[in-house]
Design an enzyme around this catalytic site. Structure first.
Site, short mmCIF file in Angstrom:
data_model
loop_
_atom_site.label_atom_id
_atom_site.label_comp_id
_atom_site.label_asym_id
_atom_site.label_seq_id
_atom_site.Cartn_x
_atom_site.Cartn_y
_atom_site.Cartn_z
CG ASP A 73 -2.06 0.94 1.18
OD1 ASP A 73 -2.51 1.24 0.06
OD2 ASP A 73 -2.53 1.36 2.24
CG ASP A 94 0.20 7.71 -2.97
OD1 ASP A 94 -0.21 8.53 -3.83
OD2 ASP A 94 -0.04 7.82 -1.75
CD GLU A 123 -4.60 8.44 -3.27
OE1 GLU A 123 -4.91 9.48 -2.67
OE2 GLU A 123 -4.05 7.46 -2.71
CG HIS A 161 -5.09 7.74 4.48
ND1 HIS A 161 -4.83 8.58 3.44
CD2 HIS A 161 -5.17 6.49 3.94
CE1 HIS A 161 -4.75 7.90 2.31
NE2 HIS A 161 -4.96 6.62 2.59
CG HIS A 185 -6.82 4.55 -0.08
ND1 HIS A 185 -5.52 4.21 0.25
CD2 HIS A 185 -7.05 3.99 -1.29
CE1 HIS A 185 -5.00 3.49 -0.73
NE2 HIS A 185 -5.91 3.35 -1.68
N GLY A 186 -9.04 5.12 3.61
CA GLY A 186 -9.48 5.81 4.81
C GLY A 186 -10.87 5.40 5.26
CB THR A 232 -11.13 3.45 9.93
OG1 THR A 232 -10.43 2.22 9.75
CG2 THR A 232 -11.47 3.60 11.42
CG ASN A 278 -7.27 0.52 1.07
OD1 ASN A 278 -7.81 -0.30 0.33
ND2 ASN A 278 -6.08 1.03 0.82
CB THR A 325 -7.55 3.75 11.73
OG1 THR A 325 -6.59 4.45 10.91
CG2 THR A 325 -7.61 4.40 13.09
#
Length: 276
Positions: free
Chosen positions: A81, A103, A133, A176, A204-205, A207, A226, A229
């Site tokens: 990642d 990235d 990305e 994130h 992404h991010g 959580t 993704n 956390t």
């Protein structure tokens, strides 16, 4: 069975399911992901992020995750990642990762395209899938210098077509390292992006997303979400309690038992929210 991530995402992007990609840091959390995926007969994506790479060489990570993935009939991908360089992608591919993310999201789009194409050329020649990305998912951490930029749909279309990536991470409202589920997805933007791109999208991010949003995202052309956390919070907060409750215990394996169970519960919940 070990596969590249493209093989996993091709089967889910339009199926009212999405695959959770979990950032893992070692045996304890990776094994919980595999156990849950086996139980659900679902694919699994084990991801190594920048912090994990700084802690443990990618050669060691690849060896560990490949070993625990053997003798399972579910598709399993080992994914690097947020690699910031071609050289790290090369190292991960040589070590045995089946998927990498380059990235270049902080770069001008022309440079991002050029560098991503170099990674795609190498990875595809080795049977390894590539995520990249466009736009930039920022961080809910002021100490990290990364500008958040919403994805431009036309740029996403050009980027996907010119690079030939297998998965495209887009910035549509998440950050994130969010510890609270307060992110707000810009669904109109997501719909515009998916209407003019064919590659599976990645969020992404995740959580930071409410449960209802995770379930809703699985109905879009989203192949992977993704999550990192949430697992760290489950493990770290539980471990802190275990240490406080067992002050004389010096065996970390015993101290890890309850944190692993809590991680497993989080993993199971995320899978179910995403349609499994």
């Amino acid at each position: 069975m070990l596969v590249n991530m493209k093989e996993i995402l091709m089967g889910v992007a339009d199926s009212n399911t999405a695959v959770p990609g979990f950032n893992v840091y070692g045996y304890e959390d990776a094994m919980m992901v595999i156990e849950v995926a086996n139980k659900l007969n679902a694919p699994a994506i084990l991801m190594s992020n920048k912090d994990a790479v700084l802690h443990m060489d990618v050669k060691c990570q690849a060896a560990l995750y490949r070993a625990i993935s053997e003798n399972h009939n579910i598709p399993i991908s080992i994914h690097l990642d947020h690699a910031g360089s071609y050289e790290l992608c090369v190292k991960a591919i040589a070590a045995g990762f089946t998927s990498v993310m380059y990235d270049g999201s902080q770069l001008p789009i022309e440079e991002n395209i050029t560098r991503t194409k170099e990674v795609v050329r190498l990875a595809h020649s080795c049977g390894v899938s590539v995520e990249a990305e466009i736009g930039s998912v920022g961080y809910d951490d002021p100490s990290i210098n990364a500008k958040a930029i919403y994805t431009n749909p036309q740029e996403a279309k050009i980027f996907a077509e010119e690079t030939g990536v297998d998965a495209l991470a887009v910035a549509v409202g998440t950050l994130h390292r969010m510890q609270k589920q307060t992110a707000e997805i810009q669904y109109e933007l997501l719909e515009e992006i998916q209407s003019i791109t064919s590659v599976p999208l990645v969020i992404h991010g995740s959580t930071g997303l409410a449960d209802r949003d995770l379930t809703k995202l699985s109905t879009y052309h989203v192949g992977k979400v993704n999550i990192g956390t949430a697992l760290r919070m489950a493990f770290g907060n539980t471990l802190r309690k275990e240490i406080n409750n067992h002050k004389n215990e010096i065996d970390r394996i015993k101290l890890f038992e309850e944190p692993m169970r809590q991680v497993k519960e989080v993993v199971l919940n995320k899978y179910k929210l995403l349609g499994w």
